[in-house]
Design an enzyme around this catalytic site. Structure first.
Site, PDB file in Angstrom:
ATOM      1  CB  ALA A   1      -1.129  -0.103   1.235  1.00 28.30           C
TER       2      ALA A   1
ATOM      3  N   GLY B   1       0.142  -5.838   0.198  1.00 27.89           N
ATOM      4  CA  GLY B   1      -0.732  -5.750  -1.083  1.00 27.89           C
ATOM      5  C   GLY B   1       0.408  -6.247  -2.361  1.00 27.89           C
TER       6      GLY B   1
ATOM      7  CD  GLU C   1      -3.643  -8.431   0.481  1.00 33.72           C
ATOM      8  OE1 GLU C   1      -4.422  -9.079   0.913  1.00 33.72           O
ATOM      9  OE2 GLU C   1      -3.131  -7.367   0.212  1.00 33.72           O
TER      10      GLU C   1
END
Length: 315
Positions: free
Chosen positions: A117, A162, A165
């Site tokens: 992020a 992220g 991810e």
């Protein structure tokens, strides 16, 4: 016609043909100054200023392999608004491009895959804005996960929060031995919000995933291989692109296979893993039925009988 509309017809000129893009929507001219072209280990593949995510098509014997090129240099490919917008646009195009057989997600920023992020952007958001952003990230990762063709993430550096991810949303992952991977959101008062809490346990098991997320643990490429988090690991090289080279070798092994069969087996596995075995068998049967009338199946049979390599066309 937008730049994406011209992709299919763009002439290849080097090892990969980068598609020129206009300034990204919503950049307001500011992001262009912030996102400078990538240098260092990947200087031969730098993108234009203002472009944070782009597509590269390989040519010659590698035709059919497409690379998603990530280059948000100063922010280490963090998931800012412009980066996410451009990634969403690229992924949307890939969904409808039947000429793409394998996709490799790679970073052009030395030492990092994706840092997660953009906390500087996030800190300026209201609670509702932050929630909306994370919802968008979750949907983006899902769009990557359901791309019809096989996808490979080349993790040549940090893949945190992220960033991991994003790698988890791909079908396969390669990593450099020196890579660092982890879902570190709990150390920031958060939890994985873009699919990590669901995809990581399905790869490494629930107990290992909980330990990694509860502690914010980072694992190296070697440890990730032991856990089943990545498929292949390579000793990092001087160029800093060992994982990319390994991903390219993996993509080349996938490339000769029948494209429709690959898409159908991906669908069968991805949908089947979420249901009971009987329903999974039914899904497999439906996917198999779609392959039966294809020319590729006939070509596969003919090539076997004639003792020659098959020449699949994706029809």
């Amino acid at each position: 016609m937008t730049f994406l509309g011209t992709l299919r017809h763009w002439p290849c000129r080097r090892l990969w043909a980068r598609v020129p893009r206009p300034n990204p929507v919503g950049s307001g001219g500011k992001a262009g100054a912030e996102a400078t072209p990538c240098r260092g280990a990947h200087a031969d593949s730098s993108l234009s200023a203002g472009v944070e995510v782009d597509l590269g098509r390989l040519e010659g014997a590698d035709a059919g392999i497409v690379e998603v090129l990530m280059c948000r240099q100063r922010a280490r490919n963090s998931l800012g608004k412009v980066f996410v917008s451009q990634m969403r646009e690229v992924v949307a195009h890939l969904h409808g491009d039947g000429a793409v057989r394998v996709v490799v997600f790679r970073s052009l920023v030395p030492g990092v895959f994706c840092a997660g992020a953009d906390l500087k952007e996030r800190a300026k958001m209201t609670n509702s804005e932050a929630e909306h952003l994370v919802h968008g990230l979750r949907s983006l990762m899902t769009e990557i996960a359901v791309l019809p063709m096989p996808t490979v993430a080349a993790v040549d550096g940090f893949a945190l929060g992220g960033g991991l991810e994003l790698a988890l949303a791909c079908d396969l992952r390669t990593a450099a031995s020196t890579a660092q991977m982890g879902l570190i959101e709990a150390t920031r008062g958060l939890l994985p919000g873009a699919g990590g809490s669901q995809r990581l346990p399905r790869l490494v098991g629930f107990a290992v995933a909980k330990e990694m997320i509860f502690t914010g643990q980072r694992v190296t490429g070697e440890r990730a291989l032991q856990l089943g988090l990545v498929n292949r690991v390579a000793e990092q090289n001087e160029a800093g692109d060992a994982a990319y080279r390994e991903a390219l070798q993996l993509a080349r092994q996938i490339l000769p296979q029948a494209p429709i069969a690959l898409r159908m087996v991906k669908e069968a596995i991805s949908r089947g893993v979420e249901v009971d075995i009987d329903t999974g068998m039914a899904i497999e049967g439906m996917c198999y039925a779609k392959v039966i009338p294809t020319r590729d199946r006939q070509e596969g049979m003919a090539a076997f009988i004639e003792k020659r390599p098959p020449r699949y066309t994706g029809q």
